[in-house]
Scaffold this active site. Sequence first.
Site, PDB file in Angstrom:
ATOM      1  N   GLN A   2       0.974  -1.130   0.150  1.00  0.00           N
ATOM      2  CA  GLN A   2       0.180  -0.059  -0.040  1.00  0.00           C
ATOM      3  C   GLN A   2       0.570   1.336  -0.134  1.00  0.00           C
ATOM      4  O   GLN A   2       1.404   1.811  -0.953  1.00  0.00           O
ATOM      5  CB  GLN A   2      -0.900  -0.106   1.055  1.00  0.00           C
ATOM      6  CG  GLN A   2      -2.026  -1.090   1.055  1.00  0.00           C
ATOM      7  CD  GLN A   2      -3.135  -1.015   2.110  1.00  0.00           C
ATOM      8  OE1 GLN A   2      -3.417  -0.029   2.613  1.00  0.00           O
ATOM      9  NE2 GLN A   2      -3.919  -2.024   2.278  1.00  0.00           N
ATOM     10  N   THR A  18      23.649  -6.641  18.247  1.00  0.00           N
ATOM     11  CA  THR A  18      22.090  -6.157  18.546  1.00  0.00           C
ATOM     12  C   THR A  18      21.875  -5.921  19.936  1.00  0.00           C
ATOM     13  O   THR A  18      20.838  -5.370  20.397  1.00  0.00           O
ATOM     14  CB  THR A  18      21.474  -7.796  18.287  1.00  0.00           C
ATOM     15  OG1 THR A  18      21.930  -8.561  19.110  1.00  0.00           O
ATOM     16  CG2 THR A  18      21.288  -8.235  16.915  1.00  0.00           C
ATOM     17  N   ASP A  25      15.048 -14.120  27.683  1.00  0.00           N
ATOM     18  CA  ASP A  25      14.320 -15.281  27.808  1.00  0.00           C
ATOM     19  C   ASP A  25      15.221 -16.512  28.064  1.00  0.00           C
ATOM     20  O   ASP A  25      14.571 -17.594  28.690  1.00  0.00           O
ATOM     21  CB  ASP A  25      13.558 -15.424  26.426  1.00  0.00           C
ATOM     22  CG  ASP A  25      12.510 -14.506  26.510  1.00  0.00           C
ATOM     23  OD1 ASP A  25      11.915 -14.123  27.339  1.00  0.00           O
ATOM     24  OD2 ASP A  25      12.099 -14.140  25.188  1.00  0.00           O
ATOM     25  N   LEU A  47      34.313 -15.617  26.836  1.00  0.00           N
ATOM     26  CA  LEU A  47      33.287 -16.785  26.825  1.00  0.00           C
ATOM     27  C   LEU A  47      33.322 -17.350  25.374  1.00  0.00           C
ATOM     28  O   LEU A  47      33.183 -16.679  24.457  1.00  0.00           O
ATOM     29  CB  LEU A  47      32.031 -16.236  26.975  1.00  0.00           C
ATOM     30  CG  LEU A  47      30.852 -17.316  26.943  1.00  0.00           C
ATOM     31  CD1 LEU A  47      30.962 -18.339  27.800  1.00  0.00           C
ATOM     32  CD2 LEU A  47      29.397 -16.746  26.984  1.00  0.00           C
ATOM     33  N   MET A  95      -0.900   7.946  -0.098  1.00  0.00           N
ATOM     34  CA  MET A  95      -0.180   7.595   1.067  1.00  0.00           C
ATOM     35  C   MET A  95      -0.519   5.989   1.298  1.00  0.00           C
ATOM     36  O   MET A  95      -0.364   5.810   2.706  1.00  0.00           O
ATOM     37  CB  MET A  95      -0.615   8.336   2.212  1.00  0.00           C
ATOM     38  CG  MET A  95      -2.204   8.900   2.257  1.00  0.00           C
ATOM     39  SD  MET A  95      -2.673  10.380   3.214  1.00  0.00           S
ATOM     40  CE  MET A  95      -4.226  10.556   2.920  1.00  0.00           C
ATOM     41  N   LEU A 127     -13.523   4.082   1.727  1.00  0.00           N
ATOM     42  CA  LEU A 127     -13.314   2.981   2.853  1.00  0.00           C
ATOM     43  C   LEU A 127     -11.779   3.203   3.871  1.00  0.00           C
ATOM     44  O   LEU A 127     -11.909   2.256   4.493  1.00  0.00           O
ATOM     45  CB  LEU A 127     -13.201   1.703   2.089  1.00  0.00           C
ATOM     46  CG  LEU A 127     -14.723   1.324   1.168  1.00  0.00           C
ATOM     47  CD1 LEU A 127     -14.263   0.094   0.502  1.00  0.00           C
ATOM     48  CD2 LEU A 127     -15.654   1.149   2.077  1.00  0.00           C
ATOM     49  N   GLU A 151     -11.300   4.737   6.403  1.00  0.00           N
ATOM     50  CA  GLU A 151     -11.214   4.831   7.941  1.00  0.00           C
ATOM     51  C   GLU A 151     -12.328   3.919   8.556  1.00  0.00           C
ATOM     52  O   GLU A 151     -12.267   3.667   9.745  1.00  0.00           O
ATOM     53  CB  GLU A 151     -11.884   6.280   8.281  1.00  0.00           C
ATOM     54  CG  GLU A 151     -10.732   7.352   7.664  1.00  0.00           C
ATOM     55  CD  GLU A 151     -11.165   8.687   8.275  1.00  0.00           C
ATOM     56  OE1 GLU A 151     -10.782   9.280   9.228  1.00  0.00           O
ATOM     57  OE2 GLU A 151     -12.178   9.337   7.689  1.00  0.00           O
TER      58      GLU A 151
END
Length: 1245
Positions: free
Chosen positions: A24, A180, A278, A322, A954, A1175, A1177
């Site tokens: 889009q 990261t 985690d 390590l 947009m 369409l 909104e």
Amino acid sequence: MDPPQLLFYVNGQKERIAKCHGTQCGFCTPGMVMSMYALLRNHPEPSLDQLTDALGGNLCRCTGYRPIIDACKTFCRASGCCESKENGVCCLDQGINGSAEFQEGDETSPELFSEKEFQPLDPTQELIFPPELMRIAEKQPPKTRVFYSNRMTWISPVTLEELVEAKFKYPGAPIVMGYTSVGPEVKFKGVFHPIIISPDRIEELSIINQTGDGLTLGAGLSLDQVKDILTDVVQKLPEETTQTYRALLKHLRTLAGSQIRNMASLGGHIVSRHLDSDLNPLLAVGNCTLNLLSKDGKRQIPLSEQFLRKCPDSDLKPQEVLVSVNIPCSRKWEFVSAFRQAQRQQNALAIVNSGMRVLFREGGGVIKELSILYGGVGPTTIGAKNSCQKLIGRPWNEEMLDTACRLVLDEVTLAGSAPGGKVEFKRTLIISFLFKFYLEVLQGLKREDPGHYPSLTNNYESALEDLHSKHHWRTLTHQNVDSMQLPQDPIGRPIMHLSGIKHATGEAIYCDDMPAVDRELFLTFVTSSRAHAKIVSIDLSEALSLPGVVDIITADHLQDTTTFGTETLLATDKVHCVGQLVCAVIADSETRAKQAAKHVKVVYRDLEPLILTIEEAIQHKSFFESERKLECGNVDEAFKIADQILEGEIHIGGQEHFYMETQSMLVVPKGEDGEIDIYVSTQFPKHIQDIVAATLKLSVNKVMCHVRRVGGAFGGKVGKTSIMAAITAFAASKHGRAVRCTLERGEDMLITGGRHPYLGKYKVGFMRDGRIVALDVEHYCNGGSSLDESLWVIEMGLLKMDNAYKFPNLRCRGWACRTNLPSNTALRGFGFPQAGLVTEACVTEVAIRCGLSPEQVRTINMYKQIDNTHYKQEFSAKTLFECWRECMAKCSYSERKTAVGKFNAENSWKKRGMAVIPLKFPVGVGSVAMGQAAALVHIYLDGSALVSHGGIEMGQGVHTKMIQVVSRELKMPMSSVHLRGTSTETVPNTNASGGSVVADLNGLAVKDACQTLLKRLEPIISKNPQGTWKDWAQTAFDQSVSLSAVGYFRGYESNINWEKGEGHPFEYFVYGAACSEVEIDCLTGDHKNIRTDIVMDVGHSINPALDIGQVEGAFIQGMGLYTIEELSYSPQGILYSRGPNQYKIPAICDIPTEMHISFLPPSEHSNTLYSSKGLGESGVFLGCSVFFAIHDAVRAARQERGISGPWKLTSPLTPEKIRMACEDKFTKMIPRDEPGSYVPWNIPV
């Protein structure tokens, strides 16, 4: 890689994602393409699991993901089955989700795309790394590489010895593999490392060694490599030896996205020791050990709680490296489990996670060893060591569980003001996880010794099942083109987005992609750090002294142009919110501008009062202007005849636009007559033109604003964009040089504001049969520190609040609250998603009081035929009720509602809920002037056409639709029509693009221009009816007939008189209905969207592919608003949620497993463009069907537990709110802090 190479390189993916309408705004599309490309290079025929995993780390705000999945599915192994086993049935066996509503032979629509048109994927044609370069590299002996910059040195050793030597020489230097963890700290926290060591070429760091005792993994292995290794191991070894490996795998599947897992290393994850890691709690309970190396030799330390707390005796020494991690096999009678709960199921940091292990004495049943660790509940990973010690020797039964919960709550404590907030939720998760572990172990003991241990009761088994969505699929029913329509007429056909291919190849140019201009400067803003304060002083000296800094613009430079309308450009003597613009730093590079901004010293003195919430605004009577009010009937008298009266309220949180392309602009002074060009990502070029002209004291005709395309906007690129453009233009004009400004995501979220937080209070009178006879509602929106569009938002909320219902006696009043938050603004739906939710919450509570289903009460109170709204506008509700009936039928409501009840009766800890929501969305802009539009169409002598109009592309496909209009009107092939972009130079005085009317209004202007040309050229065409446009254009030119025409549309009649409370503000209404079914985990608050059915009335669709994309994308955005998107502010008004790390929009894991979208057949003809409807909104509000389905599921849980009282409804219904509403023995067990006894970390606004 340049675009032509990329075009060839990813040919299959780019073509399919474009032709499947998976793009889009297009800003996220290259990322999707490259994620898919990486998957296909490794797996030419991927499974659906691999597909969703590959895209799990990508975000899209426009499409709702479904068409992207459809495109990628075309590469997967063929299967007639959806591979979804919801409700335990296959789609090929018993219809969708166990119901038989979509039978073979049902009328279906033509496909939106044809797979036969796709080019086949040929892996042999992919580019390969040049063999000659590989041979050269192999011949060269590997050696340490060192890279230098002005501030930093990057060392890349190739042997362990070189690595140890580098670490000995630079003990403070971090060792990075994927960057990261260190990378975000450098970028966002300002951490600076003069030396960085990167050992990514050392083979010993990637070892894999499997023995009978366990597995040794190199610290340099990526998390994805670890995942693949463990997947292979658990398939080969007996289950009893792989308990720890299986638990690690469970977390690795949801940890971050595949892109991060491909880069992040196991060693980096361990050594970083993030509080919400985690893997570390699991590695610690699994008795893992770390193999270290330094110049002093080898050493081994346990990965224990002490290590995770960085206790000196248990930590790495500064010079140690390590090398690898030992992960032991589990033993017989040993069980290991992993638990986590996050705001989003995948690619989100855990709110709380846990690793738990128990070892029983031989024969089972009596605890020999117990280890429990939690992440997310303290500054480091925290263990319950003392509690575990006290439980050793106890049998594994409910008495032990009760004792364990109390011991753990006493040991693992959280202060009421703990960072991250959600304190009571975290306390509840601590023991909810413990209960899940208890059940998992009971199940394991049953497997080990079936004769000795009883099976879990059926209603408890579901507590152990994960909620992660399975494979996604959808059906679409759109309108067919009239058989009499000419084949070359594109209206009503699913035409691919005009820029789809360019989006996919990365060739689409956005503002920040524009090439650098000679001597270009960069601008960054200094923003207020206080919410309400007086500026005592601003010291610019240190910042100005830094190299590359050219200037710093303050309010003093702007003189008498510091304001425009109600908005302030730069703060003068006071600031009214955190994030308000104070000054702007201009430098010769973006990096230098940002560095200098940190050295601007602003001294503040706090002012009173500090108003952040709606409740505080009400208390201080802090409002913009007076109340707005609409009233019909006699409310007071109607209350007297009502059988029952109910009062309630609902709070709706704000929402961030989260457009993919942040605020971006480039201003280029032309050097003559003060002329200036502005290239900007905006929805409102005219407003930018006006504010820049006023700031520079120029006539508007010397300021030109150009917009090629916008990478998403949703209402967020109007007011604040214009202010920033004016300041950037002032800097460019002052220095006679181009100036570029592009905000980082965190800056954008801090400065721009978003959807208004909302408070709705209602008093409703109703009869025993559910008929609502009187309704008195108060609406409050949190407007922030300046007016912006807040008054208009509250007005639209009041006008649209009735949604689909006829309230004969209604009084609704609204106030826009002035607070010390960044000014909130327009966001897709513009007040209706909040106002409509207030109404639906009221209707739902009425249903509960009457002992009826909400759907019954909705049907009773719905508009049925021709009627008048509460502002006395007449309309026909026939199509509304048709959508409602169609949705109820297509979703098999009665059958599935019964199935939901059966599921809930059989499951104690999982509950399902269902809700159907109607939609009546008025479309209009409130006045004739705001609805006018213009267009310009040129025909050239080769027979091609160029069209310009005032709408902004947009993502909604307005340019594509405009070319369809030209093609139909001129009977010209679409390939002969071109559209370059939007510019105030070609179409002046344009209105803002928004409100679902961009294609409608501008299309009518384009149509008018085409009809003017046709009328002018009719004599020429009639004389040569078999000619081509090239022939006709040449003849017209030879006869001096103009081939250029301006088209104009004056706007729809629109008015509203607020004094009288009546008018005709809207041209038409979009109708629809949505049914959603969800499943919740009562122990964690997690939820899964099982299925959604949407029926929409779209008039006569101009382009079904684009229209379905708008409905689906809006629905997912609305679903995010009502379920997971949560803004977090400090008590001082500082926004915490400033990026994708803290603010979660829906990802692929969140979309409904099944989604079925149907368009009604074309409705009656209207005055709109080809009788179409906007369409963009309306679909947002349908996302609340998920909200009320969750509400239904929570209510089922509360009823089962004997909790009959109402619970305060708030949006979004996050995991925290779901869990805490499902009250049980665990929520009652946790300690609770007295309000006022602590300062909370965050506050709800």
